[in-house]
Design a protein around this motif. Structure first.
Motif, PDB file in Angstrom:
ATOM      1  N   ASP A 142       0.803  -1.045  -0.039  1.00 31.98           N
ATOM      2  CA  ASP A 142       0.177   0.124   0.035  1.00 31.98           C
ATOM      3  C   ASP A 142       0.934   1.282  -0.036  1.00 31.98           C
ATOM      4  OD1 ASP A 142      -1.912   2.189   0.446  1.00 31.98           O
ATOM      5  OD2 ASP A 142      -2.921   1.013   1.963  1.00 31.98           O
ATOM      6  N   PRO A 143       1.053   1.798  -1.274  1.00 32.70           N
ATOM      7  CA  PRO A 143       1.762   3.130  -1.256  1.00 32.70           C
ATOM      8  C   PRO A 143       1.710   4.219  -0.121  1.00 32.70           C
ATOM      9  CG  PRO A 143       1.473   2.190  -3.391  1.00 32.70           C
ATOM     10  CD  PRO A 143       0.425   1.603  -2.409  1.00 32.70           C
ATOM     11  N   LEU A 144       0.196   4.300   0.135  1.00 37.79           N
ATOM     12  CA  LEU A 144      -0.158   5.287   0.963  1.00 37.79           C
ATOM     13  C   LEU A 144       0.428   5.075   2.504  1.00 37.79           C
ATOM     14  CD1 LEU A 144      -1.722   7.662   1.779  1.00 37.79           C
ATOM     15  CD2 LEU A 144      -3.780   6.379   2.039  1.00 37.79           C
ATOM     16  N   VAL A 145       0.389   3.934   2.999  1.00 34.15           N
ATOM     17  CA  VAL A 145       0.927   3.379   4.113  1.00 34.15           C
ATOM     18  C   VAL A 145       2.429   3.782   4.000  1.00 34.15           C
ATOM     19  CG1 VAL A 145       1.393   1.824   5.805  1.00 34.15           C
ATOM     20  CG2 VAL A 145      -1.000   1.768   4.725  1.00 34.15           C
ATOM     21  N   VAL A 146       2.952   3.172   3.142  1.00 33.95           N
ATOM     22  CA  VAL A 146       4.734   3.109   2.948  1.00 33.95           C
ATOM     23  C   VAL A 146       5.071   4.891   2.831  1.00 33.95           C
ATOM     24  CG1 VAL A 146       6.553   2.875   1.538  1.00 33.95           C
ATOM     25  CG2 VAL A 146       4.635   1.100   1.932  1.00 33.95           C
ATOM     26  N   ASP A 147       4.139   5.938   2.359  1.00 32.99           N
ATOM     27  CA  ASP A 147       4.421   6.976   2.266  1.00 32.99           C
ATOM     28  C   ASP A 147       4.560   7.860   3.594  1.00 32.99           C
ATOM     29  OD1 ASP A 147       5.005   9.422   0.645  1.00 32.99           O
ATOM     30  OD2 ASP A 147       3.239   9.956   1.149  1.00 32.99           O
ATOM     31  N   ALA A 164       1.735  10.569  -6.218  1.00 27.95           N
ATOM     32  CA  ALA A 164       2.298  10.134  -7.461  1.00 27.95           C
ATOM     33  C   ALA A 164       3.292  11.246  -8.308  1.00 27.95           C
ATOM     34  CB  ALA A 164       1.285   9.890  -8.507  1.00 27.95           C
ATOM     35  N   ALA A 165       2.869  12.455  -8.093  1.00 28.39           N
ATOM     36  CA  ALA A 165       3.548  13.515  -8.579  1.00 28.39           C
ATOM     37  C   ALA A 165       4.815  13.608  -7.679  1.00 28.39           C
ATOM     38  CB  ALA A 165       2.701  14.820  -8.686  1.00 28.39           C
ATOM     39  N   HIS A 166       4.665  13.500  -6.300  1.00 26.97           N
ATOM     40  CA  HIS A 166       5.902  13.501  -5.524  1.00 26.97           C
ATOM     41  C   HIS A 166       7.098  12.563  -5.739  1.00 26.97           C
ATOM     42  CE1 HIS A 166       8.039  13.992  -1.718  1.00 26.97           C
ATOM     43  NE2 HIS A 166       8.151  12.889  -1.367  1.00 26.97           N
ATOM     44  N   TYR A 167       6.405  11.346  -6.358  1.00 23.35           N
ATOM     45  CA  TYR A 167       7.558  10.228  -6.721  1.00 23.35           C
ATOM     46  C   TYR A 167       7.689  10.234  -8.114  1.00 23.35           C
ATOM     47  CZ  TYR A 167       7.010   8.567  -2.050  1.00 23.35           C
ATOM     48  OH  TYR A 167       7.107   8.227  -0.647  1.00 23.35           O
ATOM     49  N   GLY A 168       7.422  11.515  -8.816  1.00 17.22           N
ATOM     50  CA  GLY A 168       7.626  11.552 -10.135  1.00 17.22           C
ATOM     51  C   GLY A 168       7.097  10.413 -11.226  1.00 17.22           C
ATOM     52  N   VAL A 169       5.655  10.129 -10.714  1.00 18.21           N
ATOM     53  CA  VAL A 169       4.978   9.177 -11.588  1.00 18.21           C
ATOM     54  C   VAL A 169       3.732  10.124 -12.287  1.00 18.21           C
ATOM     55  CG1 VAL A 169       3.288   7.232 -11.362  1.00 18.21           C
ATOM     56  CG2 VAL A 169       5.494   7.385 -10.127  1.00 18.21           C
ATOM     57  N   THR A 170       3.490   9.786 -13.464  1.00 18.93           N
ATOM     58  CA  THR A 170       2.293  10.774 -14.239  1.00 18.93           C
ATOM     59  C   THR A 170       1.106   9.844 -13.863  1.00 18.93           C
ATOM     60  OG1 THR A 170       4.075  11.251 -15.864  1.00 18.93           O
ATOM     61  CG2 THR A 170       1.765  11.335 -16.586  1.00 18.93           C
ATOM     62  N   LEU A 171       0.227  10.450 -13.633  1.00 21.16           N
ATOM     63  CA  LEU A 171      -1.135  10.065 -13.477  1.00 21.16           C
ATOM     64  C   LEU A 171      -2.108  11.044 -14.370  1.00 21.16           C
ATOM     65  CD1 LEU A 171      -3.376   8.268 -12.401  1.00 21.16           C
ATOM     66  CD2 LEU A 171      -3.470   9.622 -10.383  1.00 21.16           C
ATOM     67  N   GLU A 172      -2.305  10.530 -15.668  1.00 21.51           N
ATOM     68  CA  GLU A 172      -3.045  11.243 -16.781  1.00 21.51           C
ATOM     69  C   GLU A 172      -4.509  11.399 -16.575  1.00 21.51           C
ATOM     70  OE1 GLU A 172      -1.571  10.387 -20.164  1.00 21.51           O
ATOM     71  OE2 GLU A 172       0.333  11.391 -19.976  1.00 21.51           O
ATOM     72  N   ASP A 173      -5.124  10.416 -15.818  1.00 25.64           N
ATOM     73  CA  ASP A 173      -6.644  10.012 -15.837  1.00 25.64           C
ATOM     74  C   ASP A 173      -7.037   9.735 -14.549  1.00 25.64           C
ATOM     75  OD1 ASP A 173      -9.131  10.063 -16.683  1.00 25.64           O
ATOM     76  OD2 ASP A 173      -8.909   8.451 -17.835  1.00 25.64           O
ATOM     77  N   ALA A 174      -6.949  10.360 -13.488  1.00 26.93           N
ATOM     78  CA  ALA A 174      -7.264  10.004 -12.344  1.00 26.93           C
ATOM     79  C   ALA A 174      -8.626   9.709 -12.078  1.00 26.93           C
ATOM     80  CB  ALA A 174      -7.204  11.372 -11.016  1.00 26.93           C
ATOM     81  N   HIS A 175      -8.855   8.557 -11.297  1.00 26.34           N
ATOM     82  CA  HIS A 175     -10.064   7.973 -10.982  1.00 26.34           C
ATOM     83  C   HIS A 175     -10.591   7.101 -12.208  1.00 26.34           C
ATOM     84  CE1 HIS A 175     -10.387  10.306  -7.316  1.00 26.34           C
ATOM     85  NE2 HIS A 175     -10.408  11.337  -7.871  1.00 26.34           N
ATOM     86  N   ASP A 176      -9.668   6.798 -13.066  1.00 25.16           N
ATOM     87  CA  ASP A 176      -9.918   5.608 -13.958  1.00 25.16           C
ATOM     88  C   ASP A 176      -9.282   4.466 -13.267  1.00 25.16           C
ATOM     89  OD1 ASP A 176     -10.276   4.616 -16.824  1.00 25.16           O
ATOM     90  OD2 ASP A 176      -8.127   3.980 -16.006  1.00 25.16           O
ATOM     91  N   ALA A 181      -4.616   2.217 -10.770  1.00 22.07           N
ATOM     92  CA  ALA A 181      -3.934   0.863 -10.345  1.00 22.07           C
ATOM     93  C   ALA A 181      -2.489   1.210 -10.859  1.00 22.07           C
ATOM     94  CB  ALA A 181      -4.550  -0.158 -10.887  1.00 22.07           C
ATOM     95  N   ILE A 182      -2.260   1.295 -12.216  1.00 20.68           N
ATOM     96  CA  ILE A 182      -0.869   1.538 -12.569  1.00 20.68           C
ATOM     97  C   ILE A 182       0.011   2.465 -12.027  1.00 20.68           C
ATOM     98  CG2 ILE A 182       0.444   2.063 -14.810  1.00 20.68           C
ATOM     99  CD1 ILE A 182      -2.063   0.679 -16.455  1.00 20.68           C
ATOM    100  N   ALA A 183      -0.552   3.587 -11.782  1.00 20.00           N
ATOM    101  CA  ALA A 183       0.091   4.761 -11.018  1.00 20.00           C
ATOM    102  C   ALA A 183       0.630   4.387  -9.653  1.00 20.00           C
ATOM    103  CB  ALA A 183      -0.438   6.187 -11.084  1.00 20.00           C
ATOM    104  N   ALA A 184      -0.286   3.862  -8.978  1.00 26.00           N
ATOM    105  CA  ALA A 184      -0.023   3.255  -7.617  1.00 26.00           C
ATOM    106  C   ALA A 184       1.176   2.432  -7.830  1.00 26.00           C
ATOM    107  CB  ALA A 184      -1.112   2.632  -7.038  1.00 26.00           C
ATOM    108  N   GLY A 185       1.089   1.411  -8.909  1.00 28.53           N
ATOM    109  CA  GLY A 185       2.140   0.374  -8.835  1.00 28.53           C
ATOM    110  C   GLY A 185       3.494   0.974  -8.806  1.00 28.53           C
ATOM    111  N   ARG A 186       3.592   1.864 -10.018  1.00 26.85           N
ATOM    112  CA  ARG A 186       4.779   2.729 -10.283  1.00 26.85           C
ATOM    113  C   ARG A 186       5.370   3.569  -9.036  1.00 26.85           C
ATOM    114  NH1 ARG A 186       2.808   4.390 -16.220  1.00 26.85           N
ATOM    115  NH2 ARG A 186       3.579   2.457 -17.300  1.00 26.85           N
ATOM    116  N   VAL A 187       4.405   3.983  -8.219  1.00 25.24           N
ATOM    117  CA  VAL A 187       4.642   4.870  -6.966  1.00 25.24           C
ATOM    118  C   VAL A 187       5.368   3.773  -6.028  1.00 25.24           C
ATOM    119  CG1 VAL A 187       3.961   5.840  -4.764  1.00 25.24           C
ATOM    120  CG2 VAL A 187       3.220   6.517  -7.111  1.00 25.24           C
TER     121      VAL A 187
END
Length: 244
Positions: A142-147, A164-176, A181-187
């Protein structure tokens, strides 16, 4: 949904690397009540160590109830669309459970941002449709807990888009569901690289550590809410993780 080729090449934790691949999971729902709201869209996939998607599956369900306008405004799926294009909820829930169970049984970690929400909704949906739930999902990341654990004094909100932005991960379509899911994995992958030796060295240890971190975070938040009068003295916040 078949992960046969991917799971056959597991186990993870090879060569001292915590993640060589991660599963990712996200739901969009009719609301935020984990016991009573329903799944509208879902995504389960697998990312490799570089964050590339190597397996994916998406679902659109007819939840069997009206989708409130506020929820539709968030994820973009109206009641009419869900009824016309969505599949039966019981079928969708069963397939999501099957996909996740395959990953868990193989030992591939499943990343879910604010995991207790998604996994608890799924558990209640399983019960609603007479399906066997995933009683003890593990390993979960859970990236939220880790963060919150490793950057606890950073100010500001910790919604997925901001983190996501804090870790340099692009999230272009939030709430899709797929984008989230993909952004969370990259975080999660970015956190593993950034915090390195500060994280446990095995997935089992990381999962167990998050149980304790989430409980401590909930206790701290509860103390703060008591101080500002948001909850009454003696009230607590449920810190159960990764499922409530």
């Amino acid at each position: 949904m078949a992960f046969d080729d991917i799971t056959a090449r597991f186990p993870d934790e090879a060569g001292g690397v915590l993640f060589t691949r991660v599963g990712v999971f996200d739901l969009e729902t009719t609301g935020i009540d984990v016991a009573n709201d329903r799944i509208v869209t879902a995504f389960v996939g697998v990312l490799d160590a570089s964050g590339e998607v190597i397996e994916s599956h998406s679902w659109l369900a007819d939840p069997g109830i009206e989708i409130p306008a506020a929820a539709a405004a968030v994820h973009g799926v109206s009641t009419e669309t869900a009824r016309a294009e969505g599949r039966a909820a019981a079928e969708v829930v069963g397939e999501i459970i099957g996909a996740l169970r395959t990953l868990f049984d193989t030992g591939i970690p499943v990343v879910a941002y604010n995991a207790p929400f998604d996994l608890s909704v799924l558990r209640h949906e399983a019960a609603r449709h007479g399906l066997a739930p995933i009683a003890n999902p593990s390993p979960v990341v859970d990236p939220l807990v880790v963060d919150k654990q490793h950057d606890r004094y950073r100010r500001g909100k910790r919604t997925l888009d901001i983190v996501a932005a804090h870790y340099g991960v692009t999230l272009e379509d939030a709430h899709d569901a797929s984008a989230d899911a993909i952004a969370a994995g990259r975080v999660a992958l970015a956190q593993a690289e950034r915090f390195g030796s500060d994280l446990p060295t095995t997935l089992a240890e990381l999962h167990a550590a998050q149980v304790g971190w989430a409980a401590a975070q909930a206790a701290s938040l509860g103390e703060y809410f008591v101080r500002i009068g948001r909850i009454a003295p003696g009230e607590t916040i449920d810190g159960s993780w990764p499922i409530r």
